[in-house]
Design a protein around this motif. Structure first.
Motif, PDB file in Angstrom:
ATOM      1  N   ILE A 172      15.277  16.039  -9.642  1.00 26.15           N
ATOM      2  CA  ILE A 172      16.322  14.917  -8.882  1.00 26.15           C
ATOM      3  C   ILE A 172      15.920  14.733  -7.870  1.00 26.15           C
ATOM      4  CG2 ILE A 172      19.172  15.143  -8.730  1.00 26.15           C
ATOM      5  CD1 ILE A 172      19.376  16.224 -11.308  1.00 26.15           C
ATOM      6  N   ILE A 173      16.140  15.518  -6.759  1.00 24.97           N
ATOM      7  CA  ILE A 173      15.730  15.689  -5.501  1.00 24.97           C
ATOM      8  C   ILE A 173      14.365  15.084  -5.633  1.00 24.97           C
ATOM      9  CG2 ILE A 173      14.906  16.805  -3.238  1.00 24.97           C
ATOM     10  CD1 ILE A 173      17.557  19.590  -4.446  1.00 24.97           C
ATOM     11  N   ILE A 174      13.027  15.438  -5.883  1.00 23.10           N
ATOM     12  CA  ILE A 174      12.187  14.794  -5.544  1.00 23.10           C
ATOM     13  C   ILE A 174      11.978  13.070  -5.644  1.00 23.10           C
ATOM     14  CG2 ILE A 174       9.548  14.568  -5.886  1.00 23.10           C
ATOM     15  CD1 ILE A 174       9.430  17.219  -6.836  1.00 23.10           C
ATOM     16  N   PRO A 175      11.960  12.297  -6.620  1.00 27.59           N
ATOM     17  CA  PRO A 175      12.185  10.966  -7.168  1.00 27.59           C
ATOM     18  C   PRO A 175      13.376  10.442  -5.785  1.00 27.59           C
ATOM     19  CG  PRO A 175      12.951  12.013  -8.944  1.00 27.59           C
ATOM     20  CD  PRO A 175      12.986  12.687  -7.775  1.00 27.59           C
ATOM     21  N   ILE A 176      14.873  11.674  -5.527  1.00 26.15           N
ATOM     22  CA  ILE A 176      15.092  10.513  -4.837  1.00 26.15           C
ATOM     23  C   ILE A 176      14.183  10.085  -2.998  1.00 26.15           C
ATOM     24  CG2 ILE A 176      17.483  11.178  -3.427  1.00 26.15           C
ATOM     25  CD1 ILE A 176      18.876  12.247  -5.204  1.00 26.15           C
ATOM     26  N   ILE A 177      13.621  11.313  -2.909  1.00 23.29           N
ATOM     27  CA  ILE A 177      13.674  11.440  -1.822  1.00 23.29           C
ATOM     28  C   ILE A 177      11.995   9.974  -1.779  1.00 23.29           C
ATOM     29  CG2 ILE A 177      11.579  12.924  -0.054  1.00 23.29           C
ATOM     30  CD1 ILE A 177      12.885  15.313  -1.339  1.00 23.29           C
ATOM     31  N   LEU A 178      11.075  10.647  -2.568  1.00 28.77           N
ATOM     32  CA  LEU A 178      10.182   9.525  -2.675  1.00 28.77           C
ATOM     33  C   LEU A 178      10.671   7.776  -2.623  1.00 28.77           C
ATOM     34  CD1 LEU A 178       7.842   9.814  -6.103  1.00 28.77           C
ATOM     35  CD2 LEU A 178       7.790  10.902  -3.414  1.00 28.77           C
ATOM     36  N   LEU A 179      12.209   7.508  -3.734  1.00 30.66           N
ATOM     37  CA  LEU A 179      12.319   6.513  -3.609  1.00 30.66           C
ATOM     38  C   LEU A 179      12.963   5.741  -2.132  1.00 30.66           C
ATOM     39  CD1 LEU A 179      14.525   6.757  -6.456  1.00 30.66           C
ATOM     40  CD2 LEU A 179      12.690   4.765  -5.630  1.00 30.66           C
ATOM     41  N   MET A 198       3.198   5.789  -6.117  1.00 29.53           N
ATOM     42  CA  MET A 198       3.330   5.735  -7.574  1.00 29.53           C
ATOM     43  C   MET A 198       1.562   6.453  -8.041  1.00 29.53           C
ATOM     44  SD  MET A 198       4.276   1.943  -8.527  1.00 29.53           S
ATOM     45  CE  MET A 198       3.141   1.200  -6.987  1.00 29.53           C
ATOM     46  N   THR A 199       0.581   6.260  -7.089  1.00 30.97           N
ATOM     47  CA  THR A 199      -0.706   7.185  -7.673  1.00 30.97           C
ATOM     48  C   THR A 199      -0.612   8.415  -7.096  1.00 30.97           C
ATOM     49  OG1 THR A 199      -1.912   5.113  -6.571  1.00 30.97           O
ATOM     50  CG2 THR A 199      -3.091   7.559  -6.420  1.00 30.97           C
ATOM     51  N   PHE A 200       0.724   8.950  -5.998  1.00 33.06           N
ATOM     52  CA  PHE A 200       1.109  10.241  -6.584  1.00 33.06           C
ATOM     53  C   PHE A 200       2.060  11.304  -7.203  1.00 33.06           C
ATOM     54  CE2 PHE A 200       3.954  13.231  -4.552  1.00 33.06           C
ATOM     55  CZ  PHE A 200       3.301  15.105  -4.300  1.00 33.06           C
ATOM     56  N   VAL A 201       2.830  10.533  -7.200  1.00 32.71           N
ATOM     57  CA  VAL A 201       3.361  10.358  -9.295  1.00 32.71           C
ATOM     58  C   VAL A 201       2.211  10.625 -10.221  1.00 32.71           C
ATOM     59  CG1 VAL A 201       5.532   9.728 -10.268  1.00 32.71           C
ATOM     60  CG2 VAL A 201       5.242   9.519  -7.881  1.00 32.71           C
ATOM     61  N   MET A 242       0.878  -1.113  -0.240  1.00 33.18           N
ATOM     62  CA  MET A 242      -0.136   0.455  -0.161  1.00 33.18           C
ATOM     63  C   MET A 242       1.092   0.786   0.165  1.00 33.18           C
ATOM     64  SD  MET A 242      -3.316  -1.112  -0.234  1.00 33.18           S
ATOM     65  CE  MET A 242      -3.945   0.657  -0.403  1.00 33.18           C
ATOM     66  N   THR A 243       2.111   1.446   0.752  1.00 28.18           N
ATOM     67  CA  THR A 243       2.462   2.033   0.943  1.00 28.18           C
ATOM     68  C   THR A 243       3.388   2.828  -0.950  1.00 28.18           C
ATOM     69  OG1 THR A 243       3.298   1.740   3.163  1.00 28.18           O
ATOM     70  CG2 THR A 243       5.405   3.422   1.741  1.00 28.18           C
TER      71      THR A 243
END
Length: 338
Positions: free
Chosen positions: A95-102, A53-56, A47-48
């Motif tokens: 660049i920063i946003i994907p790193i935070i999400l990962l 993925m839904t947010f992105v 679910m996390t």
């Protein structure tokens, strides 16, 4: 029909088929209805990932639609829009946003993975050794002196520590409602734990392509209250495997002439205990034959006569050469094993 209408029709058709396919999931194999602690941990992780993925997807679609509308070509406007390139702020942003999400996804993933691989601290945790074969499962309870196949019995509310390995190729142990998956690799022992919070029969599967009958390499986990589990243990430790009738005695003779080099039956005076095929002790009380067929007289004969038609690639030979009397005697003996 215009191009737009054709596209709308295509998308509508795809949506309808996608909606129909959501009903094809077998309830017994749903990870979205966990019945154990490990299954709940896996669902939290799933679910996390879905939320992220839904947010992105939502952000991307909003930007996409905005750009389509904001910068669409307007009637009479042939000017070239302002060209923007080399924006440090935008480049740093994506660049920063994907790193935070990962990172948000990586932390619970690693935590869950290591937690499920740990050996339970509980002193009363049940230990089970699982060995995968093409195309059947062997379950051994070393502390209880029990070895069985295709049907795994566990007590409700108690953690079960699994040691998993393979006798031939790579397999994967998976009980969707309880948790998993974990690979079984030849020459290597992997570990995991599961528990069941409710009594029931839970479907197990091999989740790694392993040959012609990979899709048929099923097993069942029978979760029982402690009292019933203790009764099952007592019966397996002192099984009733000696013939009680002349027909069963004749069937035991047929078994000793054709089957005992591969199969074992505890509680008998057979000269040999085979270890190349499933242990058949108590087979009459199992829910399924070969993990697939309902356990009844008709299916027992069907399996004995043509196992290769039911599980392509199985090493068990066909016994269609037995005459009717020998076949009935063999079935009578196997169906008496408790």
């Amino acid at each position: 029909m215009s191009r737009g209408k054709r596209l709308a029709l295509l998308l509508s058709t795809f949506a309808i088929f996608a909606l129909m396919l959501t009903g094809c999931q077998e309830p017994a194999k749903s990870v979205f209805d966990p019945k154990g602690t490990a299954g709940e941990m896996n669902l939290d992780l799933i679910m996390t990932a879905i939320y992220i993925m839904t947010f992105v997807c939502a952000v991307v679609m909003i930007i996409f639609v905005y750009v389509l509308i904001r910068y669409r070509q307007k009637p009479g406007d042939n000017s070239i829009p302002k060209q923007v390139e080399g924006s440090m702020k935008l480049e740093m942003l994506w660049i920063i946003i994907p790193i935070i999400l990962l990172a948000i996804l990586a932390v619970p993933t690693l935590s869950t993975t290591f937690s499920l691989a740990e050996t339970p601290n509980e002193k009363d945790a049940l230990k089970v050794k699982v060995t995968a074969h093409q195309y059947w499962w062997e379950f051994e309870y070393p502390e209880l002196g029990i070895k069985t196949a295709q049907e795994l019995h566990i007590p409700v509310g108690k953690k079960v520590h699994f040691e998993l390995t393979s006798d031939d190729v790579v397999h994967s142990f998976w009980v969707p409602e309880l948790g998993g998956k974990q690979d079984l690799t030849p020459g290597q022992t992997n570990t995991m734990w599961l528990d069941a919070k409710e009594p029931g029969v839970y479907a197990g599967r091999c989740a790694e392509l392993c040959g012609a009958s990979h899709a048929l390499m099923n097993f069942e986990v029978v979760a029982q209250e402690q009292e019933k589990f203790d009764q099952w243990v007592a019966k397996r430790q002192k099984p009733s495997s000696e013939p009680q009738t002349a027909e069963q005695e004749a069937g035991k003779k047929v078994f000793s002439q054709n089957c005992m080099s591969c199969h074992a039956i505890d509680g008998t005076k057979l000269k040999t205990k085979g270890d190349k095929a499933p242990n058949l002790t108590g087979i009459s009380e199992r829910n399924k034959i070969a993990g697939l067929l309902e356990n009844n007289d008709k299916n027992m004969e069907k399996w004995l006569k043509h196992p290769d038609q039911i599980k392509p690639g199985t090493y068990m030979p066909s016994f269609d050469f037995l005459n009717k009397k020998d076949m009935n005697n063999l079935k009578a003996y196997l169906e008496s094993l408790e």
